[in-house]
Every structure is written in C-alpha cells, then in structure tokens.
Design a protein around this motif. Structure first.
Motif, PDB file in Angstrom:
ATOM      1  N   MET A 166      13.259  81.144 191.283  1.00  0.00           N
ATOM      2  CA  MET A 166      13.112  79.750 190.861  1.00  0.00           C
ATOM      3  C   MET A 166      12.411  79.695 189.509  1.00  0.00           C
ATOM      4  O   MET A 166      11.576  80.538 189.195  1.00  0.00           O
ATOM      5  CB  MET A 166      12.331  78.957 191.904  1.00  0.00           C
ATOM      6  CG  MET A 166      13.070  78.778 193.218  1.00  0.00           C
ATOM      7  SD  MET A 166      12.208  77.667 194.353  1.00  0.00           S
ATOM      8  CE  MET A 166      10.799  78.685 194.785  1.00  0.00           C
ATOM      9  N   LYS A 167      12.762  78.677 188.735  1.00  0.00           N
ATOM     10  CA  LYS A 167      12.179  78.492 187.420  1.00  0.00           C
ATOM     11  C   LYS A 167      11.378  77.198 187.397  1.00  0.00           C
ATOM     12  O   LYS A 167      11.807  76.180 187.957  1.00  0.00           O
ATOM     13  CB  LYS A 167      13.269  78.437 186.352  1.00  0.00           C
ATOM     14  CG  LYS A 167      14.069  79.715 186.196  1.00  0.00           C
ATOM     15  CD  LYS A 167      15.144  79.545 185.140  1.00  0.00           C
ATOM     16  CE  LYS A 167      15.957  80.812 184.978  1.00  0.00           C
ATOM     17  NZ  LYS A 167      17.040  80.636 183.975  1.00  0.00           N
ATOM     18  N   PHE A 168      10.236  77.247 186.703  1.00  0.00           N
ATOM     19  CA  PHE A 168       9.366  76.086 186.607  1.00  0.00           C
ATOM     20  C   PHE A 168       9.043  75.825 185.132  1.00  0.00           C
ATOM     21  O   PHE A 168       8.529  76.703 184.432  1.00  0.00           O
ATOM     22  CB  PHE A 168       8.086  76.315 187.405  1.00  0.00           C
ATOM     23  CG  PHE A 168       8.341  76.526 188.874  1.00  0.00           C
ATOM     24  CD1 PHE A 168       8.483  75.445 189.718  1.00  0.00           C
ATOM     25  CD2 PHE A 168       8.486  77.805 189.381  1.00  0.00           C
ATOM     26  CE1 PHE A 168       8.742  75.632 191.070  1.00  0.00           C
ATOM     27  CE2 PHE A 168       8.740  78.008 190.729  1.00  0.00           C
ATOM     28  CZ  PHE A 168       8.877  76.925 191.574  1.00  0.00           C
ATOM     29  N   ASN A 169       9.377  74.630 184.668  1.00  0.00           N
ATOM     30  CA  ASN A 169       9.202  74.245 183.270  1.00  0.00           C
ATOM     31  C   ASN A 169       8.175  73.122 183.169  1.00  0.00           C
ATOM     32  O   ASN A 169       8.097  72.257 184.053  1.00  0.00           O
ATOM     33  CB  ASN A 169      10.530  73.764 182.692  1.00  0.00           C
ATOM     34  CG  ASN A 169      11.633  74.787 182.873  1.00  0.00           C
ATOM     35  OD1 ASN A 169      11.551  75.891 182.351  1.00  0.00           O
ATOM     36  ND2 ASN A 169      12.666  74.438 183.634  1.00  0.00           N
ATOM     37  N   ILE A 170       7.428  73.124 182.086  1.00  0.00           N
ATOM     38  CA  ILE A 170       6.379  72.126 181.878  1.00  0.00           C
ATOM     39  C   ILE A 170       6.844  71.100 180.863  1.00  0.00           C
ATOM     40  O   ILE A 170       7.145  71.432 179.714  1.00  0.00           O
ATOM     41  CB  ILE A 170       5.078  72.782 181.385  1.00  0.00           C
ATOM     42  CG1 ILE A 170       4.639  73.882 182.350  1.00  0.00           C
ATOM     43  CG2 ILE A 170       3.980  71.735 181.242  1.00  0.00           C
ATOM     44  CD1 ILE A 170       3.506  74.734 181.809  1.00  0.00           C
ATOM     45  N   LEU A 171       6.936  69.854 181.297  1.00  0.00           N
ATOM     46  CA  LEU A 171       7.204  68.735 180.385  1.00  0.00           C
ATOM     47  C   LEU A 171       5.846  68.200 179.944  1.00  0.00           C
ATOM     48  O   LEU A 171       5.195  67.453 180.671  1.00  0.00           O
ATOM     49  CB  LEU A 171       8.018  67.649 181.081  1.00  0.00           C
ATOM     50  CG  LEU A 171       8.239  66.352 180.298  1.00  0.00           C
ATOM     51  CD1 LEU A 171       9.039  66.608 179.019  1.00  0.00           C
ATOM     52  CD2 LEU A 171       8.929  65.302 181.158  1.00  0.00           C
ATOM     53  N   VAL A 172       5.412  68.635 178.777  1.00  0.00           N
ATOM     54  CA  VAL A 172       4.100  68.232 178.277  1.00  0.00           C
ATOM     55  C   VAL A 172       4.166  66.802 177.752  1.00  0.00           C
ATOM     56  O   VAL A 172       5.015  66.464 176.923  1.00  0.00           O
ATOM     57  CB  VAL A 172       3.608  69.188 177.180  1.00  0.00           C
ATOM     58  CG1 VAL A 172       2.423  68.584 176.432  1.00  0.00           C
ATOM     59  CG2 VAL A 172       3.217  70.528 177.788  1.00  0.00           C
ATOM     60  N   VAL A 173       3.256  65.971 178.242  1.00  0.00           N
ATOM     61  CA  VAL A 173       3.136  64.586 177.781  1.00  0.00           C
ATOM     62  C   VAL A 173       1.744  64.457 177.168  1.00  0.00           C
ATOM     63  O   VAL A 173       0.744  64.351 177.878  1.00  0.00           O
ATOM     64  CB  VAL A 173       3.336  63.595 178.938  1.00  0.00           C
ATOM     65  CG1 VAL A 173       3.306  62.164 178.432  1.00  0.00           C
ATOM     66  CG2 VAL A 173       4.661  63.873 179.652  1.00  0.00           C
ATOM     67  N   PRO A 174       1.656  64.526 175.831  1.00  0.00           N
ATOM     68  CA  PRO A 174       0.351  64.624 175.174  1.00  0.00           C
ATOM     69  C   PRO A 174      -0.274  63.266 174.866  1.00  0.00           C
ATOM     70  O   PRO A 174       0.415  62.300 174.522  1.00  0.00           O
ATOM     71  CB  PRO A 174       0.688  65.362 173.877  1.00  0.00           C
ATOM     72  CG  PRO A 174       2.095  64.955 173.568  1.00  0.00           C
ATOM     73  CD  PRO A 174       2.776  64.686 174.877  1.00  0.00           C
ATOM     74  N   TYR A 175      -1.588  63.234 174.962  1.00  0.00           N
ATOM     75  CA  TYR A 175      -2.345  62.012 174.692  1.00  0.00           C
ATOM     76  C   TYR A 175      -3.438  62.296 173.669  1.00  0.00           C
ATOM     77  O   TYR A 175      -4.077  63.348 173.703  1.00  0.00           O
ATOM     78  CB  TYR A 175      -2.970  61.470 175.989  1.00  0.00           C
ATOM     79  CG  TYR A 175      -1.933  61.015 176.971  1.00  0.00           C
ATOM     80  CD1 TYR A 175      -1.439  59.717 176.942  1.00  0.00           C
ATOM     81  CD2 TYR A 175      -1.393  61.902 177.890  1.00  0.00           C
ATOM     82  CE1 TYR A 175      -0.453  59.309 177.813  1.00  0.00           C
ATOM     83  CE2 TYR A 175      -0.409  61.506 178.771  1.00  0.00           C
ATOM     84  CZ  TYR A 175       0.057  60.211 178.725  1.00  0.00           C
ATOM     85  OH  TYR A 175       1.050  59.815 179.586  1.00  0.00           O
ATOM     86  N   MET A 176      -3.633  61.343 172.788  1.00  0.00           N
ATOM     87  CA  MET A 176      -4.706  61.450 171.800  1.00  0.00           C
ATOM     88  C   MET A 176      -5.833  60.484 172.120  1.00  0.00           C
ATOM     89  O   MET A 176      -6.664  60.162 171.270  1.00  0.00           O
ATOM     90  CB  MET A 176      -4.140  61.217 170.397  1.00  0.00           C
ATOM     91  CG  MET A 176      -3.229  62.364 169.951  1.00  0.00           C
ATOM     92  SD  MET A 176      -2.293  62.033 168.443  1.00  0.00           S
ATOM     93  CE  MET A 176      -3.603  61.869 167.232  1.00  0.00           C
ATOM     94  N   ARG A 177      -5.869  60.032 173.353  1.00  0.00           N
ATOM     95  CA  ARG A 177      -7.004  59.276 173.884  1.00  0.00           C
ATOM     96  C   ARG A 177      -7.158  59.664 175.340  1.00  0.00           C
ATOM     97  O   ARG A 177      -6.183  59.743 176.096  1.00  0.00           O
ATOM     98  CB  ARG A 177      -6.802  57.766 173.739  1.00  0.00           C
ATOM     99  CG  ARG A 177      -5.482  57.265 174.251  1.00  0.00           C
ATOM    100  CD  ARG A 177      -5.213  55.828 173.870  1.00  0.00           C
ATOM    101  NE  ARG A 177      -5.711  54.901 174.869  1.00  0.00           N
ATOM    102  CZ  ARG A 177      -5.415  53.595 174.872  1.00  0.00           C
ATOM    103  NH1 ARG A 177      -4.667  53.086 173.897  1.00  0.00           N
ATOM    104  NH2 ARG A 177      -5.865  52.804 175.798  1.00  0.00           N
ATOM    105  N   ALA A 178      -8.364  59.935 175.747  1.00  0.00           N
ATOM    106  CA  ALA A 178      -8.627  60.462 177.077  1.00  0.00           C
ATOM    107  C   ALA A 178      -8.692  59.337 178.111  1.00  0.00           C
ATOM    108  O   ALA A 178      -8.714  58.148 177.774  1.00  0.00           O
ATOM    109  CB  ALA A 178      -9.936  61.247 177.068  1.00  0.00           C
TER     110      ALA A 178
END
Length: 377
Positions: A1-13
């Motif tokens: 199985m393959k696992f991919n990361i869809l990064v959703v970046p934020y510039m405010r915490a």
C-alpha cells in the motif's frame, strides 16, 4: 500500500488572529522550514509521496499553496525517496503548453519522482482573476453554462498537455487554443532539424515542447473527485486516478464510481480495474494519546467550519483518520478489503498545530499502518 501526504500549509497558527498573515515574508520563511523538516521526517518514515492543492492570493494565511510545482522542487531537493506531485494543478485558467513544459522539466529535475494532478479550480477569487481572458471562473458540476464552458476548456487543455507529452511535435486546432497559431516561421535550424513542422511556404504547422517528460509516456496522473459521473468516465477513458475524500456514510457510492470508470476504459480499449480508479483520502487528526487526538480533532473541526464548510466552498468534512493506531489500521484494512484500493492520501496541516504535534501525527499514522521506514533517506 502507498500513503501520500497532501500538505495543507498555514501561515497562521491555531487560535492566532493576525492581519494579512499570508503577505508576511518572515512567516513564509518559517513555513518553508516547517515543510522541509516534516517532509524529511516523512521520507524517513516511508511515506510514498508529497503533494499540494493549487491556491493563489491567500493573503489571509489559510492554505497558502501558491505554485505546487515550486513546492514540489523544494521538497524533492531535501528528500531522497518521496514522489512529489499536485492534487492538483488548475487546468482551465492556465496556458496548457507552459504547464506541460513545467511538469516535464520538474520530472527531469527530480529524476522521475513526479506525479501530476489536475483540477478545474474551486476558488472564484483566483480562478476568476487568472481565467478572465477566457471568461471562466471556478465552478461546480451543476451542468450550468459556466460549468460546461469550464469543463470544455479542461478537456481541451488536457488533450494539449497529453499530446505535447507524448509526441515530439503536434498541431491542435481547438475551440480555445490554436497550437500553433497561424504564422510564418523562417528559421534555418527548423528546416535542418524539424522540416516537417513548416510547409513549403514557411507556414508553421506543428510545435513541440522541450523537454518531454522523463517518465514514459508521462508521469502518473491524479484528480481530486467529488461525485460527477462525467468526471469519472473522462478519467476512465484517459487513465487518471481519482482521489476521494468522501465520508464513510457516502462510500456506498464508490462501487458505482469504479464500475463507471472501468466501463469507460473498456470502451476505448484500455485495460484497467477498479483499483486503478480510486485512491482514498482522509484528514489526519491522529495524536500520540487520546487527549491529544481529541484536541487535534477539535482544532481541525474548528478550522474546517471556519474556512471550508462555509462560503464560498461549503465543503463537508469527509473522512477522518482518527482515534487510535488500531482504529486507523482497521479502517485502512477495511477500505482495502472492501473496495480493493491500495493507495491513500492524508490531508495534513503544516503550520496550524505546534510542529511537534504535526510530526507526531505523521509518526503515529506511519506506525498504525506498518509503514516501512527508510533510514537512508
């Protein structure tokens, strides 16, 4: 199985309220370091791939994914094994020739570690701005005139990208693009090395891109998917793999999707199975202990109600990778057994939670699914 990361970046915490966070160069530098650190960690854990959506003008600091191709190159420079890709690049409000070139170049620069992803765009502010010369904006699959125009451009642009990737030179005279446009071309090297691209009157007949992709015939293609059967049949014919983030209560729809996909593929003579049709995505909210998991989920749901399940998107939450390691392992196993899928995507925040928490989420999921680490990464 393959696992991919869809990064959703934020510039405010989380819980941070700051004006124009996305316009702050210092914050962008912090984000770059966070993504570098987390993807290097993910590479060592054994994750298969990294990708981003495409958004622009996110001055609020929410989902700041400007130009996924640049991010792909940045991540590829700092990792050894992970694939890098998009989920996906807008294929309506763009120049398809330039996009074909850019992804092909990225494929070479990364040594063939690229996968491609394409979408029709879901954000009117930037799609309408970028696509004003074509009279388009973002759309839903509602069969409206706007939707049909957006879809027609998408189909034509995909044809252009695909032909440029698979043929040294080509001519496509479409509804929206003339490639090449009518012109005279006087260039001695053309007559020596590409004589078939001009006629006896020096009129340009065909063009090609430099380079064509390293992977042949081209990188693997993905597409985010909600519910449109027209989209399913299109990618069934073309061979793209759809990524669905639907919640468990809507997954009864998936066998219908796979069946339509396979039938469309068979109609054009393409051999495939339901496994090739769908990858399953979910939002990563798995902490290192029950209390942390609960806090992550609460923070995620606050954000989702604030920025996603609200105008202009109105997107329901969808599947969550949550609970404990065993619960995640059971859920992945159930999905594999029930639907035959072998590839999964994790919507993962970078910059929203404390970094040690975000690193812990990646490590917990990797442990849950028995991911093989890559210490040489």
């Amino acid at each position: 199985m393959k696992f991919n990361i869809l990064v959703v970046p934020y510039m405010r915490a989380r819980n941070e309220r700051v004006k124009l966070a996305g316009s702050d160069p210092a914050r962008f530098q912090v984000l770059m370091q966070q993504i570098k650190t987390q993807m290097q960690f993910a590479d060592k854990l054994g994750y298969n791939g990294f990708c981003m959506t495409e958004q622009h003008m996110q001055v609020e600091g929410i989902e700041t994914t400007t130009n996924p191709l640049f991010w792909n190159y940045f991540v590829a420079q700092h990792t050894k094994n992970m694939m890098v890709g998009q989920l996906g690049m807008n294929l309506t409000a763009v120049n398809p020739v330039q996009l074909a070139e850019n992804i092909a170049m990225l494929d070479h620069f990364t040594g063939g570690r690229v996968f491609a992803g394409f979408s029709r765009g879901n954000t009117p502010r930037w799609v309408g701005t970028f696509g004003q010369h074509l009279g388009i904006t973002s759309t839903e699959s509602d069969k409206s005139a706007s939707d049909e125009r957006n879809r027609a451009i998408f189909y034509e642009n995909w044809r252009i990208v695909k032909e440029l990737w698979t043929k040294p030179t080509t001519s496509i005279q479409g509804e929206f693009w003339k490639i090449p446009p009518e012109m005279e071309w006087h260039f001695a090297p053309t007559k020596d090395g590409a004589a078939h691209t001009v006629d006896e009157n020096d009129r340009l007949l065909e063009v090609g891109i430099v380079p064509r992709p390293l992977q042949q015939p081209y990188p693997k293609v993905y597409a985010p998917f909600s519910y449109s059967m027209e989209t399913v049949r299109f990618w069934g014919r073309e061979g793209g793999k759809m990524v669905s983030f639907v919640s468990q209560d809507k997954e009864h729809f998936m066998p219908i999707v796979a069946d339509n996909y396979v039938k469309a593929a068979e109609e054009v003579g393409r051999a495939t199975t339901g496994r090739d049709a769908i990858a399953i995505g979910g939002h990563l909210v798995l902490g290192r202990n029950p209390a942390e998991s609960a806090d992550i989920k609460a923070g995620f749901l606050d954000l989702f109600r604030y920025a996603y399940d609200a105008p202009p998107y109105n997107v329901p939450v969808g599947r969550l990778w949550e609970g404990s390691r065993q619960q995640v392992a059971d859920e992945v196993g159930r999905l594999k057994e029930t639907f035959g899928v072998d590839e999964f995507f994790l919507w993962h925040h970078v910059g929203y939670f404390p970094e040690e928490v975000e690193l812990g989420m990646l490590e917990e999921f990797a442990a849950a699914v028995g991911m093989v680490s890559t210490p040489d990464a």
